[in-house]
Structure formats: C-alpha cells, structure tokens
Design a protein around this motif. Structure first.
Motif, PDB file in Angstrom:
ATOM      1  N   MET A 215       0.727 -16.535   6.111  1.00  0.00           N
ATOM      2  CA  MET A 215       1.153 -15.204   6.549  1.00  0.00           C
ATOM      3  C   MET A 215       0.782 -14.181   5.483  1.00  0.00           C
ATOM      4  SD  MET A 215       4.935 -13.879   7.739  1.00  0.00           S
ATOM      5  CE  MET A 215       4.774 -14.715   9.315  1.00  0.00           C
ATOM      6  N   ARG A 216       0.474 -12.974   5.954  1.00  0.00           N
ATOM      7  CA  ARG A 216       0.117 -11.906   5.034  1.00  0.00           C
ATOM      8  C   ARG A 216       1.035 -10.711   5.200  1.00  0.00           C
ATOM      9  NH1 ARG A 216      -4.927 -12.282   2.563  1.00  0.00           N
ATOM     10  NH2 ARG A 216      -6.212 -14.011   3.316  1.00  0.00           N
ATOM     11  N   VAL A 217       1.242 -10.023   4.085  1.00  0.00           N
ATOM     12  CA  VAL A 217       2.026  -8.792   4.069  1.00  0.00           C
ATOM     13  C   VAL A 217       1.088  -7.624   4.282  1.00  0.00           C
ATOM     14  CG1 VAL A 217       3.370  -7.245   2.613  1.00  0.00           C
ATOM     15  CG2 VAL A 217       3.822  -9.692   2.573  1.00  0.00           C
ATOM     16  N   GLY A 218       1.410  -6.764   5.243  1.00  0.00           N
ATOM     17  CA  GLY A 218       0.600  -5.579   5.485  1.00  0.00           C
ATOM     18  C   GLY A 218       1.259  -4.353   4.905  1.00  0.00           C
ATOM     19  N   GLY A 219       0.800  -3.191   5.340  1.00  0.00           N
ATOM     20  CA  GLY A 219       1.425  -1.949   4.901  1.00  0.00           C
ATOM     21  C   GLY A 219       0.524  -1.105   4.023  1.00  0.00           C
ATOM     22  N   ASP A 220       0.592   0.202   4.228  1.00  0.00           N
ATOM     23  CA  ASP A 220      -0.213   1.123   3.429  1.00  0.00           C
ATOM     24  C   ASP A 220       0.142   1.051   1.951  1.00  0.00           C
ATOM     25  OD1 ASP A 220      -1.421   1.946   5.753  1.00  0.00           O
ATOM     26  OD2 ASP A 220      -0.154   3.717   6.003  1.00  0.00           O
ATOM     27  N   TRP A 221       1.416   0.767   1.642  1.00  0.00           N
ATOM     28  CA  TRP A 221       1.846   0.738   0.246  1.00  0.00           C
ATOM     29  C   TRP A 221       1.068  -0.322  -0.542  1.00  0.00           C
ATOM     30  CZ3 TRP A 221       3.775  -3.748  -1.904  1.00  0.00           C
ATOM     31  CH2 TRP A 221       4.109  -4.771  -1.004  1.00  0.00           C
ATOM     32  N   ARG A 222       0.813  -1.497   0.090  1.00  0.00           N
ATOM     33  CA  ARG A 222       0.110  -2.565  -0.618  1.00  0.00           C
ATOM     34  C   ARG A 222      -1.360  -2.238  -0.809  1.00  0.00           C
ATOM     35  NH1 ARG A 222      -3.200  -6.361   0.536  1.00  0.00           N
ATOM     36  NH2 ARG A 222      -3.028  -6.159   2.800  1.00  0.00           N
ATOM     37  N   GLN A 223      -1.943  -1.583   0.194  1.00  0.00           N
ATOM     38  CA  GLN A 223      -3.372  -1.301   0.136  1.00  0.00           C
ATOM     39  C   GLN A 223      -3.698  -0.025  -0.638  1.00  0.00           C
ATOM     40  OE1 GLN A 223      -4.994  -1.600   4.166  1.00  0.00           O
ATOM     41  NE2 GLN A 223      -3.348  -2.999   4.696  1.00  0.00           N
ATOM     42  N   ASN A 224      -2.666   0.674  -1.070  1.00  0.00           N
ATOM     43  CA  ASN A 224      -2.880   1.899  -1.837  1.00  0.00           C
ATOM     44  C   ASN A 224      -3.752   1.605  -3.060  1.00  0.00           C
ATOM     45  OD1 ASN A 224      -2.128   3.888  -4.065  1.00  0.00           O
ATOM     46  ND2 ASN A 224      -1.164   4.833  -2.299  1.00  0.00           N
ATOM     47  N   ARG A 225      -4.721   2.452  -3.304  1.00  0.00           N
ATOM     48  CA  ARG A 225      -5.662   2.201  -4.404  1.00  0.00           C
ATOM     49  C   ARG A 225      -4.961   2.178  -5.753  1.00  0.00           C
ATOM     50  NH1 ARG A 225     -10.849   6.050  -3.809  1.00  0.00           N
ATOM     51  NH2 ARG A 225     -11.387   4.847  -5.676  1.00  0.00           N
ATOM     52  N   ALA A 226      -3.945   3.023  -5.914  1.00  0.00           N
ATOM     53  CA  ALA A 226      -3.225   3.060  -7.190  1.00  0.00           C
ATOM     54  C   ALA A 226      -2.480   1.753  -7.433  1.00  0.00           C
ATOM     55  CB  ALA A 226      -2.252   4.241  -7.198  1.00  0.00           C
ATOM     56  N   THR A 227      -1.897   1.204  -6.372  1.00  0.00           N
ATOM     57  CA  THR A 227      -1.171  -0.066  -6.489  1.00  0.00           C
ATOM     58  C   THR A 227      -2.138  -1.220  -6.725  1.00  0.00           C
ATOM     59  OG1 THR A 227       0.661   0.727  -5.127  1.00  0.00           O
ATOM     60  CG2 THR A 227       0.347  -1.662  -5.256  1.00  0.00           C
ATOM     61  N   GLN A 228      -3.241  -1.217  -6.015  1.00  0.00           N
ATOM     62  CA  GLN A 228      -4.240  -2.252  -6.234  1.00  0.00           C
ATOM     63  C   GLN A 228      -4.815  -2.189  -7.646  1.00  0.00           C
ATOM     64  OE1 GLN A 228      -5.478  -4.901  -4.258  1.00  0.00           O
ATOM     65  NE2 GLN A 228      -3.577  -4.495  -3.154  1.00  0.00           N
ATOM     66  N   ALA A 229      -4.893  -0.981  -8.203  1.00  0.00           N
ATOM     67  CA  ALA A 229      -5.384  -0.827  -9.578  1.00  0.00           C
ATOM     68  C   ALA A 229      -4.435  -1.492 -10.568  1.00  0.00           C
ATOM     69  CB  ALA A 229      -5.539   0.657  -9.914  1.00  0.00           C
ATOM     70  N   VAL A 230      -3.129  -1.404 -10.310  1.00  0.00           N
ATOM     71  CA  VAL A 230      -2.149  -2.069 -11.175  1.00  0.00           C
ATOM     72  C   VAL A 230      -2.336  -3.582 -11.107  1.00  0.00           C
ATOM     73  CG1 VAL A 230       0.315  -2.576 -11.456  1.00  0.00           C
ATOM     74  CG2 VAL A 230      -0.446  -0.224 -11.087  1.00  0.00           C
ATOM     75  N   CYS A 231      -2.473  -4.104  -9.897  1.00  0.00           N
ATOM     76  CA  CYS A 231      -2.665  -5.550  -9.738  1.00  0.00           C
ATOM     77  C   CYS A 231      -3.943  -6.021 -10.434  1.00  0.00           C
ATOM     78  CB  CYS A 231      -2.717  -5.915  -8.257  1.00  0.00           C
ATOM     79  SG  CYS A 231      -1.167  -5.646  -7.377  1.00  0.00           S
ATOM     80  N   ALA A 232      -4.998  -5.251 -10.281  1.00  0.00           N
ATOM     81  CA  ALA A 232      -6.281  -5.624 -10.900  1.00  0.00           C
ATOM     82  C   ALA A 232      -6.186  -5.590 -12.414  1.00  0.00           C
ATOM     83  CB  ALA A 232      -7.378  -4.684 -10.409  1.00  0.00           C
ATOM     84  N   ALA A 233      -5.477  -4.609 -12.959  1.00  0.00           N
ATOM     85  CA  ALA A 233      -5.335  -4.500 -14.417  1.00  0.00           C
ATOM     86  C   ALA A 233      -4.606  -5.709 -14.980  1.00  0.00           C
ATOM     87  CB  ALA A 233      -4.581  -3.215 -14.768  1.00  0.00           C
ATOM     88  N   ILE A 234      -3.499  -6.121 -14.316  1.00  0.00           N
ATOM     89  CA  ILE A 234      -2.723  -7.261 -14.804  1.00  0.00           C
ATOM     90  C   ILE A 234      -3.520  -8.551 -14.691  1.00  0.00           C
ATOM     91  CG2 ILE A 234      -0.641  -8.645 -14.400  1.00  0.00           C
ATOM     92  CD1 ILE A 234       0.672  -6.054 -13.328  1.00  0.00           C
ATOM     93  N   ALA A 235      -4.267  -8.684 -13.604  1.00  0.00           N
ATOM     94  CA  ALA A 235      -4.985  -9.940 -13.342  1.00  0.00           C
ATOM     95  C   ALA A 235      -6.334 -10.020 -14.054  1.00  0.00           C
ATOM     96  CB  ALA A 235      -5.181 -10.096 -11.839  1.00  0.00           C
TER      97      ALA A 235
END
Length: 386
Positions: free
Chosen positions: A1-21
């Motif tokens: 199962m996957r979580v959807g939503g604009d909040w997850r796909q937001n570029r700023a949020t994805q940038a945080v995930c990419a920085a940590i990973a």
C-alpha cells in the motif's frame, strides 16, 4: 500500500527526504501524517523518523542548504524548514527508563524499536518517500478497522506515560468506530491504573481534554472515560449527561464543534483543573453565566453577541432535554445587531455618578423589554415624564 497526498509529493518535503537519505540513512514519514493520509483526513504536521543521529541530520541538512533548528535535540528531534514548511525529524529511539510522565530514551538504528515505544498501533505506521507503507506492528489492519489499540500490553504503555489513558479516548473519538466499541484490554488497563493520573500536569490534561472535546462526536468516548473512573480523577465534578444531546443539537443548529462549549455542558469546576487560558476561561464563564441567567434569546444576543448567545441556547436545551428552537436562534441574531440608542451624555449634567449608571440601566431594560423598538426620543421622553 502507498500513501498519497499533495503534502508527500511537495518538492520541499521531498527535498528533506533526499537530504537525509543522501548518505544512505533512512527517512520515513511516521505517525499522524501517515495515519491521516491513509484515512483521507487532513495532514497538518509532517514527522519524519530516521536512523541518522541529530548531528548527522543537521550536517546533512546544511549540505543541502536546508535550515535546521535543534528544537528537541536532547530527545533526538531536529526541525528542518524547507519551503517554509517545518518537518520534525527524529532519530529512531527506544525507551530506557520511564516514570509515567516522561521517558529516558536511547537512539536506535531499528525502526522496529522505534515503533515499539509508540502508544497505539495506528500511530506506528511509516512510509518511505515514495509512499510505500511500512507496518512493523500490524497497525494498518487496526487503522482500517478503526480500532484504537495499545502497542503490546496496554498497562505497560500506560505506565510509561499516564496521559496515554486520556489520549486513548481522544483517539477513539477521532479515529475509532463507536459502533464496534472500545478495546476491552485498553479499558481494563485504564481502570486499573487510575492512581497514576494524579501525577499528570494540569496543562497536559487540559490540552488533551480540549482535543478530545473538539472531535466531531466525543460523547461515546467521554462515556467510556467516565465508565473507567478516569473522568472523576481528571475532570472533578464533571457530568456528561448533556454532552450527547448537545452534539445532536449542534448538528441541528449548524454549529461547528467547540471544545469550550462542550466543556460548559460537563459542569464541574474545570477551568482551574485544566489550566485553561484566560480567553478560554472567560468564554466558559460567559456561557455558564448565560445558562443560569433569566435572559431571553434576544437579550442574550444583545449582551453576548450572536455566537455566545447561540451557544447558551444550545446548552440550555441540552441540559433541559428540549428540542432546538429556531425562532429563539433568530432572536439571538436580531439582538446581536442592536445598539442601545441612549448615551451617558444624553442624561448629563442632570445626572452624575451612580445615579447616571442606574438610570441608563433602567432605560436599557425598558428598551430591551420593548423588543428594541423604543427610540432614543421615546426613552428620553419617558424618562422626563417618569
């Protein structure tokens, strides 16, 4: 199962995930954002769990040009602000010691240990940056069934933090299925651990109680709180008899949930017990004074304003068990739009001091009794002839 939503796909949020990973660390959405997204409910806060230490998170954020704020670094939390959005990033943790109010934690590298220290199974759901759900403790099944269940032994989770007893009812009000009842193990554990509630600060109890009462229909959960004996400990003197009728009347009146209105229905001396703010205490006092007054609907509207007057009517009907009166509701709106036409200067200099105040009050009462129809000229003429 996957979580959807604009909040997850937001570029700023994805940038945080990419920085940590970037150097191989995990960056997993966790808790409320995952739970609410799966339910289709609004996501207000974004929490991310990681196996990177706080120092590593700060360094990784800096390398990516993301602002890092050490908001709770002693507990492993760093807030990364990206695109103006705060993201609370917390290192995986495991409890080392608890005293019923706070925990001593150690950092971990395992998501399973991080999940095990949380309160309810539906809050131990994680998701990767691409939305893939990670469910270490079978919380997804509970979430889908709207079943609020403690992780592991309920009594162990409660003794780690006694506020979890109250949180259980708050989560049931918001996310549980009232038709299926409450988890029996949780109810039994809460009833068996009432003494620990006395160790909680009034501020924490107050904040949690208001969140519970803000739910669309908190009445079944509050009834459960009462049945365990926890309500008598946390809300001294409270009686929830009028709460379910109030919720029904709110629907008829088109009134949004208001925790202070609902608190007024419970009675008891709760402002101090819950350490309410000055504004909240003032609202509670206005509503309770209005309930006990003899003011008709129009005068309530004039003196309290349309919203508070409507709330007083809702509370009166709920407490008396009477149906909603749409005419009285309209009268509150009429009253709220009135302005007393006589000013102090109209009676001066003939009257001064207490005499002036008394005469203004008399004229105002006469004006209200006329259903606001007497004009300034009518009132001043009557005052001279009277």
């Amino acid at each position: 199962m996957r979580v959807g939503g604009d909040w997850r796909q937001n570029r700023a949020t994805q940038a945080v995930c990419a920085a940590i990973a970037r150097d191989g660390a995990q960056a997993l959405f966790v808790g409320g954002c995952v739970r609410n997204a799966l339910l289709g409910a609004p996501v207000n806060d974004i929490d991310i769990a990681t196996d990177a230490t706080p120092d590593q998170v700060i360094a990784l954020a800096g390398a990516a040009g993301i602002k890092a704020v050490p908001t709770g670094i002693a507990h492993g939390t760093v807030t990364l602000v990206s695109g103006g959005i705060p993201h609370e990033v917390t290192t995986f943790r495991r409890d080392v010691e608890t005293d019923g109010r706070r925990a001593v934690v150690a950092f971990s590298t395992r998501v399973e240990e991080d999940a095990a220290r949380r309160d309810f199974t539906m809050n131990a759901l994680y998701a990767t940056a691409d939305g893939t759900v990670i469910d270490p403790l079978d919380g997804l099944a509970d979430l889908q069934a709207r079943h609020v269940r403690f992780i592991g032994k309920a009594e162990d989770r409660i003794r780690e933090d006694y506020l979890r007893s109250l949180r259980f009812f708050r989560f049931h009000a918001w996310y549980g299925d009232a038709a299926n009842g409450m988890d029996p193990d949780a109810i039994a554990a809460i009833a068996d651990n009432l003494d620990g509630l006395e160790t909680l600060s009034r501020e924490r109890v107050g904040a949690e109680t208001l969140k519970l009462l803000a739910a669309p229909d908190p009445a079944p959960a509050v009834a459960g709180l009462r049945s365990t004996g926890a309500m008598a400990r946390l809300l001294p003197g409270a009686d929830d008899t009028a709460l379910a009728p109030l919720v029904h009347l709110e629907t008829e009146a088109g009134a949004d949930p208001d925790p202070i209105r609902r608190l007024a229905a419970l009675g008891g001396d709760l402002a101090g017990a819950l350490r309410l703010s000055r504004a909240q205490t003032a609202q509670l006092d206005r509503l309770r004074d209005g309930i006990g007054s003899t003011m008709a609907a129009a005068e309530l509207g004039y003196r309290l304003g349309a919203t508070d007057a409507r709330d007083v009517l809702l509370l009166r009907h709920a407490l008396m068990g009477t149906p909603w009166d749409t005419k009285a509701a309209k009268d509150t709106e009429t009253g709220s739009n009135q302005t007393f036409p006589v000013k102090a200067g109209d009676l001066m200099p003939a009257l001064q001091g207490p005499e002036l105040g008394q005469r203004l009050a008399e004229l105002e009462a006469r004006w209200i009794a006329s259903n606001f129809t007497l004009t300034k000229a009518d009132l001043l003429k009557a005052d001279k002839t009277g």
